[in-house]
Motif scaffolding. Structure first.
Motif, PDB file in Angstrom:
ATOM      1  N   PHE A   1       7.258  -4.106  -0.587  1.00 56.17           N
ATOM      2  CA  PHE A   1       6.054  -4.632  -1.231  1.00 56.17           C
ATOM      3  C   PHE A   1       6.082  -4.352  -2.721  1.00 56.17           C
ATOM      4  O   PHE A   1       6.565  -3.312  -3.166  1.00 56.17           O
ATOM      5  CB  PHE A   1       4.802  -3.990  -0.618  1.00 56.17           C
TER       6      PHE A   1
ATOM      7  N   GLN B   1      -4.876  -4.981  -1.334  1.00 57.59           N
ATOM      8  CA  GLN B   1      -3.554  -5.186  -0.742  1.00 57.59           C
ATOM      9  C   GLN B   1      -2.908  -3.872  -0.330  1.00 57.59           C
ATOM     10  O   GLN B   1      -2.307  -3.770   0.740  1.00 57.59           O
ATOM     11  CB  GLN B   1      -2.652  -5.934  -1.735  1.00 57.59           C
TER      12      GLN B   1
ATOM     13  N   GLU C   1      -7.339  -7.093  -6.874  1.00 61.13           N
ATOM     14  CA  GLU C   1      -6.732  -7.604  -5.642  1.00 61.13           C
ATOM     15  C   GLU C   1      -5.735  -6.602  -5.082  1.00 61.13           C
ATOM     16  O   GLU C   1      -5.614  -6.416  -3.872  1.00 61.13           O
ATOM     17  CB  GLU C   1      -5.977  -8.920  -5.898  1.00 61.13           C
ATOM     18  N   GLN C   2      -4.997  -5.966  -5.979  1.00 64.53           N
ATOM     19  CA  GLN C   2      -3.962  -5.035  -5.527  1.00 64.53           C
ATOM     20  C   GLN C   2      -4.561  -3.853  -4.777  1.00 64.53           C
ATOM     21  O   GLN C   2      -3.955  -3.301  -3.877  1.00 64.53           O
ATOM     22  CB  GLN C   2      -3.150  -4.541  -6.728  1.00 64.53           C
TER      23      GLN C   2
ATOM     24  N   ARG D   1      -0.781  -1.277   7.982  1.00 65.37           N
ATOM     25  CA  ARG D   1       0.303  -1.904   8.733  1.00 65.37           C
ATOM     26  C   ARG D   1       1.515  -0.986   8.899  1.00 65.37           C
ATOM     27  O   ARG D   1       2.461  -1.365   9.573  1.00 65.37           O
ATOM     28  CB  ARG D   1       0.808  -3.143   7.984  1.00 65.37           C
TER      29      ARG D   1
ATOM     30  N   PHE E   1       3.903  -4.318  -6.438  1.00 69.33           N
ATOM     31  CA  PHE E   1       2.662  -4.364  -7.207  1.00 69.33           C
ATOM     32  C   PHE E   1       3.048  -4.530  -8.689  1.00 69.33           C
ATOM     33  O   PHE E   1       4.040  -5.197  -8.952  1.00 69.33           O
ATOM     34  CB  PHE E   1       1.798  -3.136  -6.881  1.00 69.33           C
TER      35      PHE E   1
ATOM     36  N   ASP F   1      -4.154  -2.596   2.901  1.00 70.22           N
ATOM     37  CA  ASP F   1      -3.606  -3.366   4.017  1.00 70.22           C
ATOM     38  C   ASP F   1      -2.183  -2.899   4.355  1.00 70.22           C
ATOM     39  O   ASP F   1      -1.815  -2.753   5.522  1.00 70.22           O
ATOM     40  CB  ASP F   1      -3.605  -4.859   3.651  1.00 70.22           C
ATOM     41  N   VAL F   2      -1.395  -2.635   3.311  1.00 75.19           N
ATOM     42  CA  VAL F   2      -0.032  -2.142   3.539  1.00 75.19           C
ATOM     43  C   VAL F   2      -0.080  -0.826   4.317  1.00 75.19           C
ATOM     44  O   VAL F   2       0.663  -0.621   5.283  1.00 75.19           O
ATOM     45  CB  VAL F   2       0.720  -1.943   2.203  1.00 75.19           C
TER      46      VAL F   2
ATOM     47  N   LEU G   1       4.412 -12.615   6.011  1.00 71.50           N
ATOM     48  CA  LEU G   1       3.917 -11.263   6.280  1.00 71.50           C
ATOM     49  C   LEU G   1       3.187 -11.255   7.613  1.00 71.50           C
ATOM     50  O   LEU G   1       2.201 -11.968   7.795  1.00 71.50           O
ATOM     51  CB  LEU G   1       2.947 -10.853   5.171  1.00 71.50           C
TER      52      LEU G   1
END
Lengths: 257, 459
Positions: free
Chosen positions: A11, A71, A67-68, A78, A13, A74-75, A50
């Motif tokens: 991922f 994100q 937004e990051q 998961r 950023f 979420d990473v 993804l």
């Protein structure tokens, strides 16, 4: 052999892509790695969408936009194991230098229409927002350290990464100290290992692109710099560079204006 | 993620989205081809194409990679730190940033570097062209031509593809070994400085390097032939190509800035002929040529205009491929990129063979106030840097214009022209085709969003 391969996610950023590129720079190993690990998400290398969960997620880059922030959470959800790779993910990166300037000033300096730009007021490391399981340092990371981490995980071991100072590497490599012998300013005494003492081996002082070593004595190094005539503002710039958010470096830098 | 990910939590970023989305108006006759987050490009971007009544209304290359404000925080740093800092704009082409920085700063300081240093710099740049180009043509671009999600999937699918991928890895590794030998490491080299290098490579190191390059020379040639046999969509346009041009060298660090439509200027005059604009869907500024708009920079532009200055064997090879140059099909960029790899391998071997060490690793630096601008040819095209500094060597202002910013409008115009040919194919496939159009330019989005100085507003 129906044992599923471990799923790896990569991922990105705010960053230069250099750390994830280190994976593709493993020219001799990448195909072998792809046989042992399922590269389940790696946008720079594959169109795979993804989906699902990851055994290991490699995270490059700092968090610098709203937004990051969503994100990265979420990473984390998961992923079983999150490894942050590089100076941006672990220390804010060079772009964290903007943390020392007012953000309005930065935006106005580069954009005609500041209202189009969405950005957080600071560029911050991943661990400010989620739990990180392992940090791999460097600007860029050392690809052999990364392969080692992946190999250790495949073997079921908890990976360990050394964090002693660069000085020890110079001694091991028989590199004559550039501070003592040439009077050069060198960040090696407070910088983490990983590069193999690259800069002293090239007749220049270390500039700390692997971030602080374990328990760095920054004050002692700064006073040594003063004694060899390094100007105060230059001492600050040594500490305020690639690891722009590391507390030890930020604090020492602020003592020299 | 690339396909159909309108609700993707990870990459459906709002930044860079046009605020006045027209998607809901007149829905019966409108269609949107939208790639939320493009794969196999460097950095984060997406595509939106709006089609109304069967006509392409607009195409946007959305760049939502967050800005990193390099030009802001460079102010106050020493000129000597600049090459180490600007390298971090891009992990794939750090040498390009170091080269444009060093040359612009040496111009500012009125320095001249001796011929052997210039040769070593070209050698180093050859290494970056090789690793960056091979990464792009074999790993990011080639899978498009065969419908694979990645080069790894290609290699796992068929032995013949595995052989190609292995060949490409071998050539890429040789390129990286140049960067490592001269720069200390592959990504963000530490040995480049204003005035030259911190430490010169040894004869033995260079000899070993030449040997490695000799070993991949034929492999690189075969890869060019392989790319030339790919199936290219039938698409041409009368582009304005822009590249450096040098009397005897294939352009890299020196030359005048020329275009295929008559521009011929000193590189310092760049701001008089080009301008940047800030559009809502992009965190990167778009460059336009004043008076004419979009232009095309990168390997195809370089090869179309300068191929007669490539190495002899590269020229011969270019003539054997059944492609008539200059070529106006942007999909053929992949071939131009592959030929430049062969050229760079060939040139690197020659530079090593002809190398005579300079007296010292770097020229001494004396600060003075002033400004200096320079352009070099990054793998993806022209890279403009300009610095102003005070008499103590502190940066007062910096401007950096990356190749991807320069190609950005051209990419959008290509999408507008190309999209009508894919309106009848299924959505997922149409999205993929549009991505391929963008990949022709090997966009480097991290580069594009490092940021450009437009004007400084004092509040």
């Amino acid at each position: 052999m129906n044992v599923p391969k471990p799923r790896l996610g990569v991922f990105k950023f705010a960053s230069c892509d250099g750390c994830q590129l280190s994976i593709l720079d493993c020219e001799d190993e990448i195909l072998a790695v792809a046989d042992r690990v399922e590269i389940a998400y790696f946008l720079e290398a594959t169109r795979r969408p993804l989906e699902g969960r990851f055994d290991v997620s490699l995270v490059e880059g700092s968090i610098s936009s709203p937004e990051q922030l969503e994100q990265i959470k979420d990473v984390r959800e998961r992923s079983k194991f999150v490894v942050t790779i590089g100076a941006c993910a672990n220390g804010g990166g060079i772009q964290g230098l903007r943390n020392f300037i007012s953000i309005e000033e930065s935006i106005a300096a580069v954009y005609a229409n500041p209202s189009y730009v969405k950005t957080l007021d600071k560029s911050r490391p991943i661990a400010d927002f989620i739990t990180v399981d392992l940090e791999l340092q460097g600007c860029p990371i050392n690809k052999y350290q990364l392969l080692n981490v992946i190999a250790q995980m495949l073997a079921g071991a908890r990976p360990r990464v050394p964090d002693h100072a660069v000085c020890l590497d110079c001694k091991r490599r028989n590199i004559v100290c550039v501070v003592v012998s040439q009077g050069k300013a060198c960040m090696g005494p407070v910088t983490s290992t990983g590069c193999g003492a690259l800069c002293p081996a090239h007749d220049r002082g270390c500039f700390a692109c692997y971030g602080p070593s374990h328990q760095p004595n920054t004050a002692a190094l700064a006073s040594r710099f003063e004694s060899i005539g390094v100007p105060s503002d230059q001492i600050r710039r040594f500490f305020h560079a690639f690891y722009s958010t590391s507390p030890a470096f930020v604090a020492e830098g602020l003592r020299h204006v | 993620m690339s396909n159909e990910s309108k609700h993707d939590p990870l990459h459906d970023s709002a930044a860079g989205e046009a605020p006045d989305s027209k998607a809901s108006v007149n829905a019966s006759t409108e269609r949107t081809i939208r790639v939320a987050a493009m794969a196999r490009v460097e950095g984060e971007g997406g595509i939106t194409i709006v089609v109304r009544d069967g006509k392409v209304e607009d195409a946007q290359l959305r760049i939502f990679e967050p800005p990193r404000f390099f030009e802001s925080f460079l102010r106050g740093r020493s000129l000597l730190e600049v090459p180490d800092i600007t390298a971090r704009i891009c992990g794939i082409c750090p040498v390009a940033y170091q080269m444009s920085s060093c040359h612009a700063i040496e111009k500012l300081l009125g320095m001249n570097v001796p011929a052997p240093i210039k040769s070593l710099r070209r050698l180093l740049y050859c290494g970056e062209w090789i690793e960056s180009h091979v990464l792009h043509f074999a790993f990011l671009h080639a899978p498009d031509f065969f419908g694979y999600e990645s080069a790894i999937a290609m290699a796992q699918a068929k032995p013949e593809f595995a052989a190609i991928v292995r060949s490409a890895l071998a050539v890429k590794k040789a390129g990286n070994s140049i960067v490592e030998t001269l720069g200390g490491r592959e990504v963000h080299p530490i040995n480049v400085r204003v005035g030259g290098f911190y430490k010169l490579p040894s004869r033995a190191d260079l000899a070993a390097l030449a040997e490695r390059l000799e070993r991949v020379r034929d492999v690189a040639r075969d890869l060019v032939r392989w790319t030339a046999k790919l199936d290219f969509p039938d698409y041409e346009y009368d582009y304005e190509y822009v590249a450096l041009s040098h009397p005897v060298e294939y352009p890299m660090n020196e030359g005048r800035l020329v275009s295929s439509k008559g521009l011929n200027i000193d590189m310092a005059e760049y701001p008089d002929h080009f301008e940047e604009r800030h559009v809502p869907h992009s965190n990167a500024l778009q460059s336009l040529k004043k008076g004419s708009g979009a232009f095309f920079t990168g390997p195809l532009a370089r090869w179309n205009m300068n191929r007669d200055r490539a190495t002899v064997d590269a020229r011969v090879l270019g003539g054997e491929l059944g492609i008539s140059w200059p070529c106006d099909n942007p999909f053929v960029s992949i071939v131009a990129r592959a030929i430049e790899v062969f050229h760079a391998v060939d040139l690197a071997i020659r530079l090593i063979r002809e190398y005579e060490p300079p007296e010292r690793a770097f020229e001494p630096v004396e600060f003075r106030a002033g400004s200096g601008a320079w352009i070099t040819e990054a793998p993806r095209g022209i890279l403009y840097h300009r610095y102003e500094a005070d008499d103590k060597g502190a940066v007062v202002a910096a401007t950096i214009i990356a190749p991807t910013s320069q190609n950005q409008r051209q990419i959008e115009e290509d999408l507008i022209r190309f999209a009508p040919t894919i309106l009848d194919i299924p959505q997922a496939e149409a999205e993929w085709k549009c991505e391929q159009v963008v990949r022709n330019y090997d966009p480097c989005i991290s580069c594009a969003t490092h940021f450009l100085t437009l004007n400084i507003v004092n509040k």
